[in-house]
Design a protein around this motif. Structure first.
Motif, PDB file in Angstrom:
ATOM      1  N   TYR A 164     -56.897 -38.210 -36.366  1.00 51.84           N
ATOM      2  CA  TYR A 164     -56.386 -37.426 -37.498  1.00 51.84           C
ATOM      3  C   TYR A 164     -55.074 -37.992 -38.033  1.00 51.84           C
ATOM      4  O   TYR A 164     -54.679 -37.681 -39.150  1.00 51.84           O
ATOM      5  CB  TYR A 164     -56.187 -35.964 -37.084  1.00 51.84           C
ATOM      6  CG  TYR A 164     -57.470 -35.177 -37.019  1.00 51.84           C
ATOM      7  CD1 TYR A 164     -57.808 -34.262 -38.004  1.00 51.84           C
ATOM      8  CD2 TYR A 164     -58.372 -35.362 -35.961  1.00 51.84           C
ATOM      9  CE1 TYR A 164     -58.999 -33.541 -37.951  1.00 51.84           C
ATOM     10  CE2 TYR A 164     -59.560 -34.653 -35.896  1.00 51.84           C
ATOM     11  CZ  TYR A 164     -59.866 -33.751 -36.896  1.00 51.84           C
ATOM     12  OH  TYR A 164     -61.050 -33.046 -36.843  1.00 51.84           O
ATOM     13  N   LEU A 184     -66.221 -27.576 -30.668  1.00 45.73           N
ATOM     14  CA  LEU A 184     -65.003 -26.862 -30.299  1.00 45.73           C
ATOM     15  C   LEU A 184     -65.181 -25.368 -30.546  1.00 45.73           C
ATOM     16  O   LEU A 184     -65.749 -24.950 -31.558  1.00 45.73           O
ATOM     17  CB  LEU A 184     -63.822 -27.358 -31.136  1.00 45.73           C
ATOM     18  CG  LEU A 184     -63.365 -28.806 -30.950  1.00 45.73           C
ATOM     19  CD1 LEU A 184     -62.242 -29.117 -31.932  1.00 45.73           C
ATOM     20  CD2 LEU A 184     -62.913 -29.058 -29.524  1.00 45.73           C
ATOM     21  N   LEU A 200     -62.333 -30.191 -38.017  1.00 44.63           N
ATOM     22  CA  LEU A 200     -62.259 -29.718 -36.634  1.00 44.63           C
ATOM     23  C   LEU A 200     -63.503 -28.917 -36.253  1.00 44.63           C
ATOM     24  O   LEU A 200     -63.951 -28.949 -35.104  1.00 44.63           O
ATOM     25  CB  LEU A 200     -61.008 -28.866 -36.430  1.00 44.63           C
ATOM     26  CG  LEU A 200     -59.682 -29.617 -36.361  1.00 44.63           C
ATOM     27  CD1 LEU A 200     -58.505 -28.641 -36.431  1.00 44.63           C
ATOM     28  CD2 LEU A 200     -59.597 -30.451 -35.079  1.00 44.63           C
ATOM     29  N   ARG A 245     -59.843 -36.471 -22.919  1.00 46.97           N
ATOM     30  CA  ARG A 245     -60.979 -36.240 -23.812  1.00 46.97           C
ATOM     31  C   ARG A 245     -60.520 -35.610 -25.136  1.00 46.97           C
ATOM     32  O   ARG A 245     -60.970 -36.025 -26.211  1.00 46.97           O
ATOM     33  CB  ARG A 245     -62.007 -35.333 -23.125  1.00 46.97           C
ATOM     34  CG  ARG A 245     -62.640 -35.944 -21.888  1.00 46.97           C
ATOM     35  CD  ARG A 245     -63.869 -35.163 -21.478  1.00 46.97           C
ATOM     36  NE  ARG A 245     -63.556 -33.792 -21.076  1.00 46.97           N
ATOM     37  CZ  ARG A 245     -63.255 -33.418 -19.838  1.00 46.97           C
ATOM     38  NH1 ARG A 245     -63.180 -34.340 -18.875  1.00 46.97           N
ATOM     39  NH2 ARG A 245     -63.021 -32.153 -19.556  1.00 46.97           N
ATOM     40  N   TYR A 246     -59.651 -34.637 -25.062  1.00 45.22           N
ATOM     41  CA  TYR A 246     -59.210 -33.969 -26.281  1.00 45.22           C
ATOM     42  C   TYR A 246     -58.243 -34.841 -27.076  1.00 45.22           C
ATOM     43  O   TYR A 246     -58.233 -34.781 -28.313  1.00 45.22           O
ATOM     44  CB  TYR A 246     -58.577 -32.623 -25.940  1.00 45.22           C
ATOM     45  CG  TYR A 246     -59.607 -31.561 -25.654  1.00 45.22           C
ATOM     46  CD1 TYR A 246     -60.173 -30.820 -26.681  1.00 45.22           C
ATOM     47  CD2 TYR A 246     -60.038 -31.322 -24.347  1.00 45.22           C
ATOM     48  CE1 TYR A 246     -61.131 -29.844 -26.423  1.00 45.22           C
ATOM     49  CE2 TYR A 246     -60.997 -30.358 -24.075  1.00 45.22           C
ATOM     50  CZ  TYR A 246     -61.542 -29.623 -25.120  1.00 45.22           C
ATOM     51  OH  TYR A 246     -62.495 -28.670 -24.858  1.00 45.22           O
ATOM     52  N   GLU A 261     -66.185 -31.248 -34.940  1.00 40.92           N
ATOM     53  CA  GLU A 261     -65.899 -32.112 -33.799  1.00 40.92           C
ATOM     54  C   GLU A 261     -66.653 -31.640 -32.564  1.00 40.92           C
ATOM     55  O   GLU A 261     -66.991 -30.455 -32.426  1.00 40.92           O
ATOM     56  CB  GLU A 261     -64.395 -32.108 -33.499  1.00 40.92           C
ATOM     57  CG  GLU A 261     -63.518 -32.640 -34.606  1.00 40.92           C
ATOM     58  CD  GLU A 261     -63.533 -34.156 -34.712  1.00 40.92           C
ATOM     59  OE1 GLU A 261     -64.383 -34.792 -34.038  1.00 40.92           O
ATOM     60  OE2 GLU A 261     -62.706 -34.701 -35.464  1.00 40.92           O
ATOM     61  N   ARG A 262     -66.866 -32.579 -31.647  1.00 36.24           N
ATOM     62  CA  ARG A 262     -67.514 -32.257 -30.372  1.00 36.24           C
ATOM     63  C   ARG A 262     -66.759 -32.941 -29.230  1.00 36.24           C
ATOM     64  O   ARG A 262     -66.271 -34.054 -29.377  1.00 36.24           O
ATOM     65  CB  ARG A 262     -68.976 -32.714 -30.367  1.00 36.24           C
ATOM     66  CG  ARG A 262     -69.877 -31.885 -31.280  1.00 36.24           C
ATOM     67  CD  ARG A 262     -71.314 -32.352 -31.274  1.00 36.24           C
ATOM     68  NE  ARG A 262     -72.153 -31.428 -32.046  1.00 36.24           N
ATOM     69  CZ  ARG A 262     -72.785 -30.383 -31.522  1.00 36.24           C
ATOM     70  NH1 ARG A 262     -72.717 -30.155 -30.216  1.00 36.24           N
ATOM     71  NH2 ARG A 262     -73.508 -29.575 -32.278  1.00 36.24           N
ATOM     72  N   VAL A 263     -66.706 -32.246 -28.111  1.00 35.66           N
ATOM     73  CA  VAL A 263     -66.166 -32.794 -26.868  1.00 35.66           C
ATOM     74  C   VAL A 263     -67.198 -32.586 -25.780  1.00 35.66           C
ATOM     75  O   VAL A 263     -67.687 -31.463 -25.594  1.00 35.66           O
ATOM     76  CB  VAL A 263     -64.832 -32.100 -26.485  1.00 35.66           C
ATOM     77  CG1 VAL A 263     -64.360 -32.580 -25.121  1.00 35.66           C
ATOM     78  CG2 VAL A 263     -63.769 -32.374 -27.540  1.00 35.66           C
ATOM     79  N   LEU A 273     -60.053 -37.068 -29.374  1.00 36.40           N
ATOM     80  CA  LEU A 273     -60.529 -36.374 -30.570  1.00 36.40           C
ATOM     81  C   LEU A 273     -59.415 -36.253 -31.607  1.00 36.40           C
ATOM     82  O   LEU A 273     -59.658 -36.397 -32.815  1.00 36.40           O
ATOM     83  CB  LEU A 273     -61.034 -34.987 -30.161  1.00 36.40           C
ATOM     84  CG  LEU A 273     -61.545 -34.017 -31.220  1.00 36.40           C
ATOM     85  CD1 LEU A 273     -62.564 -33.075 -30.589  1.00 36.40           C
ATOM     86  CD2 LEU A 273     -60.424 -33.182 -31.836  1.00 36.40           C
ATOM     87  N   ILE A 274     -58.192 -36.007 -31.158  1.00 35.70           N
ATOM     88  CA  ILE A 274     -57.084 -35.678 -32.057  1.00 35.70           C
ATOM     89  C   ILE A 274     -56.430 -36.911 -32.668  1.00 35.70           C
ATOM     90  O   ILE A 274     -56.055 -36.905 -33.851  1.00 35.70           O
ATOM     91  CB  ILE A 274     -56.058 -34.819 -31.290  1.00 35.70           C
ATOM     92  CG1 ILE A 274     -56.604 -33.403 -31.126  1.00 35.70           C
ATOM     93  CG2 ILE A 274     -54.698 -34.802 -31.978  1.00 35.70           C
ATOM     94  CD1 ILE A 274     -55.839 -32.555 -30.158  1.00 35.70           C
TER      95      ILE A 274
END
Length: 387
Positions: free
Chosen positions: A91, A212, A202, A83-84, A205-207, A87-88
Motif C-alpha cells: 500500500y 480479512l 482491504l 504475514r500481515y 485482501e486475503r491472508v 499484505l500491508i
C-alpha cells in the motif's frame, strides 16, 4: 520530576506538569540520568538509543502483542506479523505513493492558498491538522464529511490517553469500529472492486487464503488513521516552527528545494512527532542496568533516543550530513514504519506549498505556541507570521 506517590518503585510521573510543559527536555533528562525509568502509568520507559535499538531488534524478548484487542500488524509478533506485514507493505510502495502525490499536493496547495492573504495565523488549526486529516481521508477514499469527526476523535483519544481513562478509550474504539463498519457496508452495497480505493482494496485482501475480517480491517485502518493524522499534523507543525525560528535555514530551503527531505528528517530528529511505542517483556531481561521481569510493560521513547549524545554529536543542533541509519524517526527492525515513503512525500509537499505561499515564516512576539501533551508531540496551537 519527583517519584510518583502512587508506586513506591516509580522513578517519575509522565503526567507531572513539569514533564508535560516540555516533554523533550524531560525525556532528555531521564535518558541522561536513568536511561531506563519506571512509572506507574507506563511501566518501564526506555530512553537511550542503544537500549531502544536492542528492544527493536529482539522481538522475541520484547513482544509487540501488548493488548488483548486485535492490532494489525503493530500488535503482532512473527510469524503472524510477517504475514500481515506482507499484505500491508504494498500500500506504500513507490508506485502508489507517486500516484497519490498530485492529490496530496493539491490538498496542500489549497490549504496554503487559503492562508496566503493573512499576515498571521494559527498554523495548527489552519494548516497542519486540516492537511493531515484531508490527506488521510483522500488516501482511504473517505468523504469530506469525515474531516471534522476524525479530528474530534483524535483529540478525544489523546485526552483519554493522557488521563488513562479506560472506559473513554474503549468507547472511542467502538465508535471508530462502527464508522469503519459503515464505510465497509457502503462499499459492499456498491459492489466496490479493489481498484476503487484503499478501503475497498482491504476488503478484497486475503491472508492464508482467508479474507480479512471487519475487525482486522478496522484495526489496520485505525493504525493508519491514528498514526497518520497525529504524526503528520505534528510533523508539519514542528518543521514550520523550527524554520520560523531559524531564518537562515528557511532561506536555504527556499533556495534549495532538493534538500527538503534531509532537512525534514533532521528537524524531526530534534523534535520527534511521535512520543513512543509499546512493548511487553516476554522473558526476564536486563536493560539499562534495570531488571525487567516477564510480562512487564515497556515503552520505547523515540524522541529521547534520537537526541542521544552517545550517537549524535551536538544532538540539539541541526546538522547536515548525519547518518540516516541512526535516525529512528520511522523506527527500525521488523516493525519499521511501512508508511515511511508516504509520510516523507506528504511532508515534502506540505513544506513545499507552505514555503510557496508564505513569504516569510516567523514567530509572533508575545504569542508563544502551546505544546501538545502526551501522547501527542508538536504543538496544538502554533501562531506564526506569514509575511
Amino acid at each position: 520530576m519527583a517519584p510518583s506517590a502512587h508506586c513506591p518503585h516509580a522513578d517519575w510521573d509522565p503526567r507531572d506538569p513539569s514533564v508535560q510543559a516540555d516533554q523533550i527536555a524531560a525525556y532528555d533528562r531521564l535518558r541522561d540520568t536513568l536511561g531506563v525509568a519506571r512509572s506507574d502509568m507506563l511501566g518501564w520507559s526506555v530512553f537511550g538509543h542503544a537500549d531502544v535499538l536492542r528492544a527493536l531488534h529482539d522481538p522475541q524478548a520484547f513482544s509487540s502483542a501488548v493488548s488483548r484487542h486485535v492490532a494489525v500488524p503493530n500488535g503482532m509478533d512473527p510469524p503472524e506479523h510477517t504475514r500481515y506485514r506482507a499484505l500491508i507493505d504494498p500500500y506504500f510502495n513507490a508506485e502508489r505513493v507517486q500516484a497519490f502525490e498530485p492529490r496530496c499536493a493539491a490538498i496542500a496547495q489549497a490549504l496554503a492558498l487559503a492562508m496566503a492573504g493573512q499576515d498571521t495565523v494559527d498554523l495548527a488549526g489552519a494548516y497542519t491538522l486540516p492537511f493531515a486529516v484531508h490527506v488521510q481521508c483522500a488516501f482511504m477514499g473517505w468523504p469530506a464529511q469525515l474531516h471534522a469527526p476524525l479530528a474530534d476523535w483524535i483529540a478525544r483519544h489523546h485526552r483519554a490517553s493522557l488521563a488513562q481513562d479506560r472506559p473513554a478509550l474503549a468507547a472511542l474504539g467502538q465508535r471508530f469500529e462502527r464508522r469503519v463498519a459503515a464505510l465497509l457496508q457502503e462499499r459492499r452495497e456498491q459492489g466496490a472492486g479493489p481498484e476503487q480505493d484503499a478501503t475497498a482494496r482491504l476488503m478484497h485482501e486475503r491472508v492464508d487464503g482467508q479474507p480479512l475480517s471487519d475487525a482486522h480491517i478496522a484495526s489496520i485502518v485505525r493504525n493508519w488513521t491514528v498514526g497518520e493524522i497525529g504524526t503528520i499534523a505534528a510533523a508539519v507543525g514542528i518543521v514550520a516552527h523550527w524554520l520560523a525560528h531559524h531564518a537562515d535555514l528557511q532561506a536555504q530551503l527556499r533556495a534549495e528545494p532538493e534538500r527538503h527531505d534531509e532537512a525534514i528528517d533532521e528537524i524531526l530528529r530534534l523534535h520527534g512527532p511521535l512520543v513512543a511505542n509499546r512493548r511487553i517483556s516476554a522473558c526476564p531481561v536486563q536493560l539499562g542496568g534495570r531488571s525487567i521481569t516477564a510480562g512487564d510493560r515497556v515503552v520505547l521513547h523515540w524522541t529521547s533516543a534520537n537526541r542521544d549524545p552517545r550517537v549524535f554529536d551536538a544532538p540539539g543542533t541541526f546538522r547536515w550530513g548525519r547518518k540516516p541509519e541512526d535516525n529512528l524517526l520511522y523506527g527500525a527492525g521488523i516493525h519499521v514504519c511501512p508508511g515511511a515513503p508516504l509520510a516523507r512525500m506528504e511532508l515534502r509537499v506540505a513544506l513545499r506549498a507552505l514555503l510557496a505561499h508564505a513569504p516569510q515564516l516567523a514567530p509572533l512576539p508575545g504569542q508563544p505556541p502551546h505544546r501538545a501533551q502526551y501522547p501527542a508531540m508538536g504543538f496544538d496551537r502554533l501562531p506564526l507570521r506569514l509575511r
